[in-house]
Design a protein around this motif. Structure first.
Motif, PDB file in Angstrom:
ATOM      1  N   LYS A  16      99.858 129.729 -46.690  1.00 13.37           N
ATOM      2  CA  LYS A  16     100.272 128.581 -47.492  1.00 13.37           C
ATOM      3  C   LYS A  16      99.444 127.355 -47.099  1.00 13.37           C
ATOM      4  CE  LYS A  16     105.037 130.182 -47.924  1.00 13.37           C
ATOM      5  NZ  LYS A  16     104.835 130.682 -49.288  1.00 13.37           N
ATOM      6  N   PRO A  17      99.166 126.483 -48.073  1.00 14.99           N
ATOM      7  CA  PRO A  17      98.452 125.232 -47.754  1.00 14.99           C
ATOM      8  C   PRO A  17      99.269 124.389 -46.781  1.00 14.99           C
ATOM      9  CG  PRO A  17      98.496 125.625 -50.122  1.00 14.99           C
ATOM     10  CD  PRO A  17      99.446 126.607 -49.511  1.00 14.99           C
ATOM     11  N   LEU A  18      98.546 123.652 -45.952  1.00 15.05           N
ATOM     12  CA  LEU A  18      99.183 122.848 -44.916  1.00 15.05           C
ATOM     13  C   LEU A  18      98.402 121.549 -44.755  1.00 15.05           C
ATOM     14  CD1 LEU A  18     101.384 122.876 -42.640  1.00 15.05           C
ATOM     15  CD2 LEU A  18      99.624 123.830 -41.133  1.00 15.05           C
ATOM     16  N   TYR A  19      99.128 120.445 -44.655  1.00 17.35           N
ATOM     17  CA  TYR A  19      98.517 119.124 -44.488  1.00 17.35           C
ATOM     18  C   TYR A  19      98.984 118.564 -43.154  1.00 17.35           C
ATOM     19  CZ  TYR A  19      97.302 119.792 -49.328  1.00 17.35           C
ATOM     20  OH  TYR A  19      96.782 120.305 -50.481  1.00 17.35           O
ATOM     21  N   VAL A  20      98.015 118.153 -42.324  1.00 19.11           N
ATOM     22  CA  VAL A  20      98.301 117.783 -40.943  1.00 19.11           C
ATOM     23  C   VAL A  20      97.745 116.388 -40.665  1.00 19.11           C
ATOM     24  CG1 VAL A  20      98.051 118.448 -38.522  1.00 19.11           C
ATOM     25  CG2 VAL A  20      98.157 120.216 -40.292  1.00 19.11           C
TER      26      VAL A  20
ATOM     27  N   TYR B 214      95.140 113.039 -44.215  1.00 21.41           N
ATOM     28  CA  TYR B 214      95.602 114.343 -43.751  1.00 21.41           C
ATOM     29  C   TYR B 214      94.464 115.362 -43.754  1.00 21.41           C
ATOM     30  CZ  TYR B 214     100.364 112.617 -44.162  1.00 21.41           C
ATOM     31  OH  TYR B 214     101.527 111.896 -44.003  1.00 21.41           O
ATOM     32  N   GLU B 215      94.490 116.243 -42.776  1.00 23.36           N
ATOM     33  CA  GLU B 215      93.577 117.383 -42.763  1.00 23.36           C
ATOM     34  C   GLU B 215      94.177 118.480 -43.639  1.00 23.36           C
ATOM     35  OE1 GLU B 215      91.948 120.895 -39.761  1.00 23.36           O
ATOM     36  OE2 GLU B 215      93.231 119.286 -38.976  1.00 23.36           O
ATOM     37  N   ALA B 216      93.450 118.879 -44.659  1.00 23.57           N
ATOM     38  CA  ALA B 216      93.902 119.957 -45.535  1.00 23.57           C
ATOM     39  C   ALA B 216      93.477 121.289 -44.932  1.00 23.57           C
ATOM     40  CB  ALA B 216      93.320 119.784 -46.934  1.00 23.57           C
ATOM     41  N   THR B 217      94.450 122.097 -44.564  1.00 23.65           N
ATOM     42  CA  THR B 217      94.167 123.378 -43.932  1.00 23.65           C
ATOM     43  C   THR B 217      95.145 124.408 -44.508  1.00 23.65           C
ATOM     44  OG1 THR B 217      94.009 124.508 -41.781  1.00 23.65           O
ATOM     45  CG2 THR B 217      95.637 122.745 -41.952  1.00 23.65           C
ATOM     46  N   ALA B 218      95.383 125.474 -43.780  1.00 20.27           N
ATOM     47  CA  ALA B 218      96.324 126.502 -44.218  1.00 20.27           C
ATOM     48  C   ALA B 218      96.862 127.207 -42.985  1.00 20.27           C
ATOM     49  CB  ALA B 218      95.656 127.500 -45.155  1.00 20.27           C
ATOM     50  N   PHE B 219      98.020 127.831 -43.144  1.00 18.63           N
ATOM     51  CA  PHE B 219      98.602 128.604 -42.050  1.00 18.63           C
ATOM     52  C   PHE B 219      99.024 129.960 -42.587  1.00 18.63           C
ATOM     53  CE2 PHE B 219     102.374 129.940 -39.556  1.00 18.63           C
ATOM     54  CZ  PHE B 219     101.738 130.147 -38.346  1.00 18.63           C
TER      55      PHE B 219
ATOM     56  N   LEU C  90     105.052 124.421 -50.408  1.00 16.33           N
ATOM     57  CA  LEU C  90     105.789 125.613 -50.830  1.00 16.33           C
ATOM     58  C   LEU C  90     105.881 125.739 -52.344  1.00 16.33           C
ATOM     59  CD1 LEU C  90     108.779 125.479 -48.299  1.00 16.33           C
ATOM     60  CD2 LEU C  90     106.492 126.437 -47.971  1.00 16.33           C
ATOM     61  N   LEU C  91     105.809 124.610 -53.032  1.00 14.15           N
ATOM     62  CA  LEU C  91     105.880 124.567 -54.488  1.00 14.15           C
ATOM     63  C   LEU C  91     104.941 123.484 -55.005  1.00 14.15           C
ATOM     64  CD1 LEU C  91     109.764 124.488 -55.034  1.00 14.15           C
ATOM     65  CD2 LEU C  91     108.306 126.444 -55.551  1.00 14.15           C
ATOM     66  N   GLY C  92     104.515 123.611 -56.244  1.00 12.62           N
ATOM     67  CA  GLY C  92     103.832 122.527 -56.923  1.00 12.62           C
ATOM     68  C   GLY C  92     102.433 122.242 -56.435  1.00 12.62           C
TER      69      GLY C  92
ATOM     70  N   LEU D  49     108.274 129.678 -41.736  1.00 10.47           N
ATOM     71  CA  LEU D  49     108.435 128.340 -41.178  1.00 10.47           C
ATOM     72  C   LEU D  49     108.687 128.386 -39.671  1.00 10.47           C
ATOM     73  CD1 LEU D  49     110.557 126.756 -44.037  1.00 10.47           C
ATOM     74  CD2 LEU D  49     108.263 126.016 -43.344  1.00 10.47           C
ATOM     75  N   ARG D  50     109.406 129.389 -39.209  1.00 11.66           N
ATOM     76  CA  ARG D  50     109.601 129.524 -37.761  1.00 11.66           C
ATOM     77  C   ARG D  50     108.271 129.815 -37.072  1.00 11.66           C
ATOM     78  NH1 ARG D  50     114.633 132.171 -39.246  1.00 11.66           N
ATOM     79  NH2 ARG D  50     113.712 134.247 -39.013  1.00 11.66           N
ATOM     80  N   ALA D  51     107.448 130.632 -37.695  1.00 11.37           N
ATOM     81  CA  ALA D  51     106.117 130.898 -37.135  1.00 11.37           C
ATOM     82  C   ALA D  51     105.278 129.627 -37.126  1.00 11.37           C
ATOM     83  CB  ALA D  51     105.426 131.997 -37.935  1.00 11.37           C
ATOM     84  N   LEU D  52     105.389 128.821 -38.163  1.00 11.56           N
ATOM     85  CA  LEU D  52     104.676 127.544 -38.191  1.00 11.56           C
ATOM     86  C   LEU D  52     105.147 126.639 -37.057  1.00 11.56           C
ATOM     87  CD1 LEU D  52     102.764 125.485 -39.477  1.00 11.56           C
ATOM     88  CD2 LEU D  52     104.637 124.853 -41.032  1.00 11.56           C
ATOM     89  N   ALA D  53     106.447 126.636 -36.771  1.00  8.37           N
ATOM     90  CA  ALA D  53     106.962 125.826 -35.667  1.00  8.37           C
ATOM     91  C   ALA D  53     106.357 126.269 -34.336  1.00  8.37           C
ATOM     92  CB  ALA D  53     108.489 125.909 -35.623  1.00  8.37           C
ATOM     93  N   ARG D  54     106.254 127.587 -34.113  1.00  7.38           N
ATOM     94  CA  ARG D  54     105.632 128.078 -32.882  1.00  7.38           C
ATOM     95  C   ARG D  54     104.176 127.634 -32.794  1.00  7.38           C
ATOM     96  NH1 ARG D  54     108.579 132.633 -34.391  1.00  7.38           N
ATOM     97  NH2 ARG D  54     106.749 133.712 -35.230  1.00  7.38           N
ATOM     98  N   HIS D  55     103.461 127.778 -33.913  1.00 12.71           N
ATOM     99  CA  HIS D  55     102.052 127.370 -33.962  1.00 12.71           C
ATOM    100  C   HIS D  55     101.914 125.877 -33.690  1.00 12.71           C
ATOM    101  CE1 HIS D  55      98.003 126.700 -35.536  1.00 12.71           C
ATOM    102  NE2 HIS D  55      98.530 125.771 -36.327  1.00 12.71           N
TER     103      HIS D  55
END
Length: 260
Positions: free
Chosen positions: A17-21, A5-10, A60-62, A101-107
């Motif tokens: 928040k951290p994001l894994y893609v 996974y690419e470790a990024t953020a949004f 979102l947690l942990g 999360l809705r903004a993440l969906a658009r992105h």
């Protein structure tokens, strides 16, 4: 387990928040359960990516990749209950994090392309996929053991953790052909049967509910009762009902996001 996974953020409206893609194809947002992005959540996300989708997995947690333990789960529950972005007792409103999360969906839709975006929420995030349908790009919502609001009292046992405006949007979209998929164990006290009864009453045939007997859950699960359909309570063998439920989620994504 996150090495693929690419470790990024949004970031949206100042909230990062951290994001894994991982992967290519239409976007699917995998929203973890308590306590966080555990190895079992990553395993499910891998299956989605391997099926031809681009997975976006926000934290979102942990701590990402940390195995579940009783102490880790307890600390995450405490964090969930005190953070303002989660409304664990709200019956007729969603948690504020669903705006992010809705903004993440658009992105994700803009980046991955395709017909639209899928999302699967688990446990505390289970009903988030309903609120995310306010975003037109969200076309394949999956609710795995949706556990908010916490089922304290008859009203909350049947509640869907969405605002009246969000529910009206979901119902309108379902009337125009959209679908919603849900999964739960029949004996799960955190996701009581009244919750799926509400979904069937409000959405009619547009809601597909998979309800599994507790006896088909993973006997080696660390959970005290069968709860996590797609992760720790899943038996990773073809033909097992929990594995077939996971396959149904992936086929739902294919139907909604890949079919002509």
């Amino acid at each position: 387990m996150l090495e693929k996974y690419e470790a990024t953020a949004f970031m949206h409206e100042g909230e990062t928040k951290p994001l894994y893609v991982r992967g290519t194809g239409p976007a699917v947002i995998v929203i973890h359960e308590v306590p966080g992005i555990t190895p079992e959540v990553i395993r499910f996300a891998d299956w989605v990516a391997d099926a031809g989708f681009r997975v976006y997995m926000p934290l979102l947690l942990g701590k990402a990749g940390k195995p579940i333990t009783p102490a880790y789960a307890f600390s995450s529950i405490v964090s969930l209950c005190i953070r303002r972005e989660f409304h664990v007792l709200a019956s007729n409103r969603s948690s504020p994090v669903t705006t992010w999360l809705r903004a993440l969906a658009r992105h994700a839709h803009g980046e991955a392309g395709g017909k639209g975006v899928g999302a699967v929420g688990m446990c505390f995030s289970g009903n988030f996929a309903l609120s995310m349908m306010m975003e037109p790009a969200l076309m394949a919502p999956v609710l795995s053991q949706p556990s908010m609001p916490l089922p304290l009292g008859a009203k909350r046992r049947a509640a869907l953790h969405v605002s009246p405006e969000e529910l009206a949007c979901v119902k309108d979209r379902c009337a125009r052909g959209d679908k919603v998929l849900g999964l739960r164990f029949k004996g799960d006290p955190m996701c009581p049967p009244e919750r799926f009864e509400s979904l069937r009453r409000e959405l009619g045939d547009a809601f597909e509910g998979i309800e599994l007997e507790d006896s088909v859950a993973n006997p080696d699960s660390p959970a005290p009762k069968p709860h996590s359909v797609l992760t720790v309570d899943l038996i990773d063998s073809d033909g097992e009902q929990t594995k077939e439920a996971a396959k149904r989620v992936i086929s739902f994504f294919r139907e909604r996001l890949l079919a002509a």
